[in-house]
Motif scaffolding. Structure first.
Motif, PDB file in Angstrom:
ATOM      1  N   UNK A 487       0.844  -1.194   0.000  1.00  0.00           N
ATOM      2  CA  UNK A 487       0.000   0.000   0.000  1.00  0.00           C
ATOM      3  C   UNK A 487       0.882   1.248   0.000  1.00  0.00           C
ATOM      4  N   UNK A 488       0.872   1.974  -1.113  1.00  0.00           N
ATOM      5  CA  UNK A 488       1.654   3.206  -1.177  1.00  0.00           C
ATOM      6  C   UNK A 488       1.166   4.218  -0.141  1.00  0.00           C
ATOM      7  N   UNK A 489      -0.139   4.208   0.109  1.00  0.00           N
ATOM      8  CA  UNK A 489      -0.722   5.141   1.083  1.00  0.00           C
ATOM      9  C   UNK A 489      -0.157   4.882   2.482  1.00  0.00           C
ATOM     10  N   UNK A 490      -0.141   3.627   2.893  1.00  0.00           N
ATOM     11  CA  UNK A 490       0.413   3.265   4.204  1.00  0.00           C
ATOM     12  C   UNK A 490       1.886   3.595   4.270  1.00  0.00           C
ATOM     13  N   UNK A 491       2.629   3.170   3.249  1.00  0.00           N
ATOM     14  CA  UNK A 491       4.080   3.356   3.271  1.00  0.00           C
ATOM     15  C   UNK A 491       4.452   4.834   3.284  1.00  0.00           C
ATOM     16  N   UNK A 492       3.744   5.637   2.511  1.00  0.00           N
ATOM     17  CA  UNK A 492       4.040   7.075   2.478  1.00  0.00           C
ATOM     18  C   UNK A 492       3.779   7.721   3.829  1.00  0.00           C
ATOM     19  N   UNK A 493       2.664   7.341   4.466  1.00  0.00           N
ATOM     20  CA  UNK A 493       2.338   7.925   5.765  1.00  0.00           C
ATOM     21  C   UNK A 493       3.381   7.574   6.815  1.00  0.00           C
ATOM     22  N   UNK A 494       3.821   6.324   6.820  1.00  0.00           N
ATOM     23  CA  UNK A 494       4.807   5.900   7.816  1.00  0.00           C
ATOM     24  C   UNK A 494       6.180   6.473   7.494  1.00  0.00           C
ATOM     25  N   UNK A 495       6.557   6.483   6.228  1.00  0.00           N
ATOM     26  CA  UNK A 495       7.846   7.059   5.862  1.00  0.00           C
ATOM     27  C   UNK A 495       7.923   8.528   6.251  1.00  0.00           C
ATOM     28  N   UNK A 496       6.849   9.267   6.009  1.00  0.00           N
ATOM     29  CA  UNK A 496       6.822  10.690   6.372  1.00  0.00           C
ATOM     30  C   UNK A 496       7.002  10.871   7.875  1.00  0.00           C
ATOM     31  N   UNK A 497       6.354  10.007   8.639  1.00  0.00           N
ATOM     32  CA  UNK A 497       6.482  10.078  10.094  1.00  0.00           C
ATOM     33  C   UNK A 497       7.908   9.756  10.533  1.00  0.00           C
ATOM     34  N   UNK A 498       8.487   8.694   9.990  1.00  0.00           N
ATOM     35  CA  UNK A 498       9.842   8.307  10.394  1.00  0.00           C
ATOM     36  C   UNK A 498      10.880   9.342   9.986  1.00  0.00           C
ATOM     37  N   UNK A 499      10.698   9.966   8.830  1.00  0.00           N
ATOM     38  CA  UNK A 499      11.702  10.890   8.314  1.00  0.00           C
ATOM     39  C   UNK A 499      11.500  12.322   8.793  1.00  0.00           C
ATOM     40  N   UNK A 500      10.252  12.718   8.996  1.00  0.00           N
ATOM     41  CA  UNK A 500       9.974  14.109   9.351  1.00  0.00           C
ATOM     42  C   UNK A 500       9.362  14.280  10.730  1.00  0.00           C
ATOM     43  N   UNK A 501       8.906  13.189  11.334  1.00  0.00           N
ATOM     44  CA  UNK A 501       8.295  13.265  12.653  1.00  0.00           C
ATOM     45  C   UNK A 501       6.835  13.687  12.626  1.00  0.00           C
ATOM     46  N   UNK A 502       6.239  13.756  11.451  1.00  0.00           N
ATOM     47  CA  UNK A 502       4.845  14.192  11.322  1.00  0.00           C
ATOM     48  C   UNK A 502       3.930  12.981  11.218  1.00  0.00           C
ATOM     49  N   UNK A 503       3.091  12.733  12.216  1.00  0.00           N
ATOM     50  CA  UNK A 503       2.195  11.572  12.144  1.00  0.00           C
ATOM     51  C   UNK A 503       1.071  11.823  11.156  1.00  0.00           C
ATOM     52  N   UNK A 504       0.427  10.752  10.671  1.00  0.00           N
ATOM     53  CA  UNK A 504      -0.725  10.943   9.771  1.00  0.00           C
ATOM     54  C   UNK A 504      -1.866  11.649  10.485  1.00  0.00           C
ATOM     55  N   UNK A 505      -2.736  12.237   9.713  1.00  0.00           N
ATOM     56  CA  UNK A 505      -3.890  12.921  10.298  1.00  0.00           C
ATOM     57  C   UNK A 505      -4.781  11.892  10.991  1.00  0.00           C
ATOM     58  N   UNK A 506      -5.406  12.260  12.121  1.00  0.00           N
ATOM     59  CA  UNK A 506      -6.287  11.332  12.822  1.00  0.00           C
ATOM     60  C   UNK A 506      -7.378  10.780  11.893  1.00  0.00           C
ATOM     61  N   UNK A 507      -7.587   9.463  11.973  1.00  0.00           N
ATOM     62  CA  UNK A 507      -8.635   8.848  11.168  1.00  0.00           C
ATOM     63  C   UNK A 507      -8.229   8.497   9.759  1.00  0.00           C
ATOM     64  N   UNK A 508      -6.968   8.661   9.414  1.00  0.00           N
ATOM     65  CA  UNK A 508      -6.524   8.382   8.040  1.00  0.00           C
ATOM     66  C   UNK A 508      -6.716   6.906   7.719  1.00  0.00           C
ATOM     67  N   UNK A 509      -7.294   6.634   6.549  1.00  0.00           N
ATOM     68  CA  UNK A 509      -7.563   5.254   6.118  1.00  0.00           C
ATOM     69  C   UNK A 509      -6.971   5.045   4.728  1.00  0.00           C
ATOM     70  N   UNK A 510      -6.330   3.896   4.540  1.00  0.00           N
ATOM     71  CA  UNK A 510      -5.711   3.553   3.264  1.00  0.00           C
ATOM     72  C   UNK A 510      -6.268   2.247   2.733  1.00  0.00           C
ATOM     73  N   UNK A 511      -6.171   2.070   1.416  1.00  0.00           N
ATOM     74  CA  UNK A 511      -6.579   0.806   0.808  1.00  0.00           C
ATOM     75  C   UNK A 511      -5.431   0.252  -0.013  1.00  0.00           C
TER      76      UNK A 511
END
Length: 511
Positions: A487-511
Motif C-alpha cells: 500500500x503506497x498510502x500506508x508506506x508514504x504515511x509511515x515514511x513521512x512520520x519516520x523521516x519528518x516526525x509528522x504523524x498521519x492525520x487522525x482517522x486516516x484510512x488507506x486501501x
C-alpha cells in the motif's frame, strides 16, 4: 496446532527473511500506566550496562555488523548474573542527515529480530528510511541468538505438533494435557534459569540499554504484531525517551489472556471468510461453490475426516487435523498465500498432505532435517510469563467452547484447547492485563488492518485510544500488518512520520 498468541509478521516477509504479552523497574510486574514523561535516572546498579561499549564485527551479508550486548538477567538483582543479547545493524547508507538508529522487531513473541533485519528489513524497508537511519535489531532475551529458550528435541516437537487438539473424549483430553505438561517440563528441564526472566517488560528495558549504548537520546522503533506490545511497553516505561514509534498490527494490552485468545480466534475466522469468499468464485476451489459459510462447513468436515484418518505426506509424519489446521492458519497471514492454500487443500483432499504439511512446517519453523528454531519455545515462555493463563484445566475450556466456536465455527474448538498450554507452565505469570497510556511520549503511530487474522483491527482501535499520544492509521485490507506490504498510502504515511516526525492525520484510512 499450537497457535496461541503467536502473532508476527506476514508469511511473505517471513519467507523473504528465511527465517503471541506486560511490567516495572523491579522486573516483570506491570508498570504504572501513569508513568511520568521525565527522564528517569539510570539506577547505580545499571550504570555499567548503560556505559558498555559494543565490539562490532562484520557478519552475514556485506554491510552488516554484529555485536553482543550485556544486560542483567534479573533486573531486581542485577549483580547476580548477566544475559548476552545478539545485536545487528546496517549503518545508514545516505544521502541525507543521519537520524540515528531505527530498531525493528518482527513479532512472535519468539521471532528473530536479527534474522528479520539481515534478510528483509535492511533491504526491504524503503530506501529513504535506510538512507538516514542505522537499521538495528536485537534478538529479545530467550529468542534465537540471545540465550534461546529450549524445550524439546526435534522428534519430541514432531510428536507434540501432531497431538489431537480437538479431544473427543476423556482419553484424548488426557493425552492433550499430558502433551502440554510434557512441553512445560521440557522447557523447565532445559531452560529453568531463564524462564522467569523473558517478560516483555525485561525485553523493553533491554531496549533502553541498547538505545543508550548506540548513542541515541530517544528510541525510534518499528514493531510488528507482538512487537507492538513490546514497543508500547517501552513507551510506558520510558515515555520521555520514546521518539518515533510505529506499532503495526497492534495488540491490546488491556485484555486478559482468555479474551485475547477468543478475539484472535474471531480474527482468523474473519480472514478465512475473506479467503473463502475469493475461493468459491474460482474453478479450482477445493471447497466448492456457494457461500463462505458453506465453504467453512466443508473445511471443518475435512478436518474431522483427518482427525479420524490422517493422510500420507511422503514422510513418516502423516497429515492429521492438528497439522492441517496449522497449515491453513499459516496461509491466513498473507493473501498472497491463498493460491498455495487452494492447491494444498486440493492435494490433501485427494490423499496427499505434503503441501499442507509444508505450510505447517513453515509456521513452526521446522527445518528439513527435523530440527526446529526456538520460536515456539520462546513464544510460550514469554506469553505464559506476561499474562495469567487463559484456562486452568480441561473443565475450564469446556465451559468456554461455545463462545470460541461462535467466534469461529472452523477454528474455535482447536484454538480454545490450544489456549490451555499456559495452565501447566512451571513459572508463575508476573504480568497482568492493563491499559497503556504512556503519558508524555511523542506521537505514536498505531497501524491496524481491517481483516487482520492475528491482531484484530479492534485491538488497534483500542491501543490508539489508550495511548495518550496515539494516532491510528487504518489499512482496509487483508493479511497481517500493513507497512511494506504493497500500500503506497500506508508506506508514504509511515515514511513521512519516520523521516519528518509528522504523524498521519487522525482517522486516516488507506486501501
Amino acid at each position: 496446532m499450537d497457535t496461541r498468541h503467536l502473532i508476527r509478521i506476514s508469511a511473505t516477509a517471513l519467507a523473504t527473511a528465511g527465517l503471541l504479552i506486560s511490567g516495572c523497574s523491579s522486573g516483570g510486574t506491570s508498570p504504572s500506566a501513569s508513568a511520568s514523561a521525565a527522564q528517569p535516572a539510570v539506577p547505580a546498579a545499571l550504570k555499567t550496562y548503560y556505559a558498555q561499549k559494543l565490539s562490532w564485527r562484520e557478519c552475514g551479508a556485506p554491510g552488516f555488523q554484529c555485536a553482543t550486548m550485556k544486560a542483567p538477567l534479573d533486573y531486581k538483582k542485577p549483580e547476580r548474573a548477566d544475559i548476552k543479547l545478539a545485536v545487528s545493524r546496517m549503518k545508514a547508507t545516505g544521502p541525507g542527515k543521519r537520524l540515528g538508529s531505527l530498531l525493528v522487531n518482527p513479532g512472535g513473541p519468539g521471532g528473530s529480530a536479527v534474522g528479520y533485519l539481515q534478510a528483509y528489513a535492511a533491504i526491504g524497508y524503503p530506501a529513504p528510511v535506510r538512507a538516514r537511519y542505522d537499521m538495528v535489531a536485537v534478538d529479545p532475551r530467550g529468542v534465537s541468538r540471545s540465550e534461546p529458550v529450549q524445550c524439546l528435541t526435534g522428534k519430541e516437537m514432531d510428536a507434540y505438533t501432531q497431538v489431537d487438539q480437538t479431544p473427543d473424549d476423556r482419553g484424548e483430553t488426557g493425552k492433550l494435557v499430558t502433551a502440554f505438561k510434557g512441553f512445560a517440563a521440557g522447557c523447565e528441564k532445559r531452560s529453568a534459569a531463564i524462564l522467569p526472566h523473558v517478560s516483555t517488560v525485561e525485553a523493553a528495558r533491554d531496549m533502553d540499554i541498547l538505545r543508550a549504548v548506540l548513542g541515541d537520546r530517544k528510541l525510534s522503533y518499528v514493531g510488528a504484531s507482538y512487537g507492538t506490545f513490546l514497543g508500547a511497553t517501552y513507551a510506558e516505561l520510558f515515555p520521555g525517551r520514546s521518539g518515533r514509534l510505529v506499532l503495526d498490527g497492534a495488540m491490546d494490552p488491556s485484555l486478559p489472556s482468555r479474551e485475547m485468545s477468543r478475539d484472535q480466534t474471531a480474527g482468523f475466522e474473519t480472514a478465512f471468510q475473506a479467503f473463502a469468499a475469493d475461493c468459491v468464485k474460482r474453478k479450482d476451489c477445493p471447497l466448492g461453490t456457494g457461500t463462505p459459510n458453506q465453504a467453512g462447513k466443508r473445511l471443518k468436515a475435512f478436518f474431522d475426516q483427518l482427525d479420524a484418518k490422517p493422510v500420507r505426506t511422503g514422510q513418516s509424519r502423516r497429515l492429521g487435523e492438528s497439522l492441517a489446521t496449522t497449515g491453513v492458519i499459516a496461509a491466513m497471514y498473507d493473501e498472497s498465500a491463498w493460491t498455495e492454500l487452494r492447491g494444498g487443500l486440493t492435494r490433501a483432499m485427494g490423499g496427499d498432505g505434503a503441501a499442507l504439511l509444508a505450510l505447517a512446517d513453515t509456521y513452526y519453523e521446522r527445518s528439513d532435517d527435523g530440527s526446529y528454531q526456538n520460536l515456539m519455545y520462546a513464544n510460550a515462555a514469554v506469553n505464559c510469563l506476561d499474562l495469567p493463563p487463559a484456562f486452568t484445566g480441561p473443565d475450564d475450556v469446556r465451559t468456554q467452547l461455545p463462545d470460541f466456536e461462535k467466534a469461529s465455527p472452523v477454528f474455535g474448538e482447536g484454538l480454545a484447547w490450544a489456549s490451555l498450554n499456559c495452565g501447566y507452565w512451571p513459572t508463575k505469570a508476573t504480568g497482568a492485563p492493563h491499559r497503556i497510556e504512556a503519558k508524555g511520549a511523542a506521537p505514536i503511530v498505531v497501524v491496524g488492518t481491517t481483516r487482520d487474522p492475528a491482531t484484530p483491527y479492534k485491538w488497534a482501535l483500542s491501543l490508539a485510544g489508550q495511548l495518550d499520544s496515539g494516532t491510528l492509521l487504518t489499512y482496509d485490507g487483508d493479511g497481517h500488518t500493513a507497512y511494506g506490504r504493497g500500500s503506497d498510502c500506508i508506506d508514504t504515511a509511515i515514511n513521512t512520520y519516520l523521516l519528518e516526525g509528522t504523524p498521519p492525520k487522525p482517522g486516516k484510512k488507506c486501501t
